[in-house]
Design a protein around this motif. Structure first.
Motif, mmCIF file in Angstrom:
data_model
loop_
_atom_site.group_PDB
_atom_site.id
_atom_site.type_symbol
_atom_site.label_atom_id
_atom_site.label_comp_id
_atom_site.label_asym_id
_atom_site.label_seq_id
_atom_site.Cartn_x
_atom_site.Cartn_y
_atom_site.Cartn_z
ATOM 1 N N GLU A 180 0.806 -1.221 0.000
ATOM 2 C CA GLU A 180 0.000 0.000 0.000
ATOM 3 C C GLU A 180 0.844 1.278 0.000
ATOM 4 O OE1 GLU A 180 -3.774 -0.006 2.053
ATOM 5 O OE2 GLU A 180 -3.504 -2.110 2.575
ATOM 6 N N THR A 181 2.060 1.167 -0.505
ATOM 7 C CA THR A 181 2.910 2.348 -0.679
ATOM 8 C C THR A 181 2.374 3.186 -1.846
ATOM 9 O OG1 THR A 181 4.862 1.248 0.211
ATOM 10 C CG2 THR A 181 5.261 3.075 -1.279
ATOM 11 N N ASP A 182 2.418 4.510 -1.702
ATOM 12 C CA ASP A 182 1.927 5.394 -2.763
ATOM 13 C C ASP A 182 3.085 5.804 -3.665
ATOM 14 O OD1 ASP A 182 0.715 7.191 -4.422
ATOM 15 O OD2 ASP A 182 -0.170 8.415 -2.837
ATOM 16 N N LEU A 183 3.117 5.193 -4.852
ATOM 17 C CA LEU A 183 4.147 5.503 -5.852
ATOM 18 C C LEU A 183 3.500 6.153 -7.075
ATOM 19 C CD1 LEU A 183 6.131 2.208 -5.393
ATOM 20 C CD2 LEU A 183 7.179 4.462 -5.234
ATOM 21 N N THR A 184 2.360 6.804 -6.870
ATOM 22 C CA THR A 184 1.661 7.470 -7.975
ATOM 23 C C THR A 184 2.598 8.463 -8.662
ATOM 24 O OG1 THR A 184 -0.417 7.303 -6.740
ATOM 25 C CG2 THR A 184 -0.362 8.846 -8.585
#
Length: 197
Positions: A127-131
């Motif tokens: 659930e890491t945000d790499l957007t």
């Protein structure tokens, strides 16, 4: 006995090549602190804020930076081995060339981060945000990306072998030349609606 420091502010301090062993910092603020070539072992930073901190060539082993905020920090050639960074955020940081081996980086915000050429191996990044992150040419092997946000990420020429790509929409990323293994190819084909027989 581990030494604990709470609610302190460190400003313009020179901690060059400092050894931080079993030190614990809680809700501390670090502004323009020089941690170049510093080494941390078994240290923990909880809900700390790092602003314009130099982590250049620093090495962190079995340390924790949980729910910390990094802003305009320089992590040039920094290395994290077996570290926990759950819930931390990175904004306007120089993260290249970063090396991360093992540890837990779940729920970390790396939105739009420049991660070209970094090395991430055997890291939990659930659930890491790499957007919008740029992982062009990065080595990202054995990484658990389950539930990660990868929309508009650039994975061009990245080595993704052995990583969990179940959260990846292949149509929503730049992927030319990215390297995957046969098992991942099946996962991505299914994500595109193919039936494997």
């Amino acid at each position: 006995m581990p030494q604990t420091t709470e609610d302190a502010t460190f400003r313009d301090d020179d901690w060059y090549a400092e050894e931080l062993v079993d030190r614990h910092f809680v809700r501390c603020t670090f502004q323009r602190v020089d941690l170049t070539e510093a080494v941390s072992r078994g240290a923990s930073f909880t809900e700390c804020h790092f602003g314009n901190v130099a982590f250049n060539a620093s090495r962190h082993v079995d340390s924790a930076f949980t729910r910390c905020a990094f802003r305009r920090c320089n992590l040039f050639e920094a290395e994290f081995v077996g570290c926990k960074l759950v819930g931390s955020t990175f904004a306007e940081c120089d993260l290249r060339p970063l090396r991360v081996e093992g540890g837990d980086w779940s729920f970390v915000a790396l939105t739009g981060a420049d991660l070209r050429g970094v090395t991430l191996t055997d890291v939990r990044m659930r659930e890491t945000d790499l957007t919008g992150a740029d992982l062009t040419g990065a080595t990202v092997t054995g990484v658990d990306f389950s539930g990660a946000q990868l929309h508009a990420a650039r994975l061009t020429r990245a080595d993704l072998r052995g990583s969990d790509l179940t959260a990846l929409d292949p149509t929503a990323v730049e992927r030319a030349g990215a390297v995957i293994d046969a098992e991942q190819a099946i996962v991505l084909a299914q994500a595109l609606g193919f039936e494997i027989r």
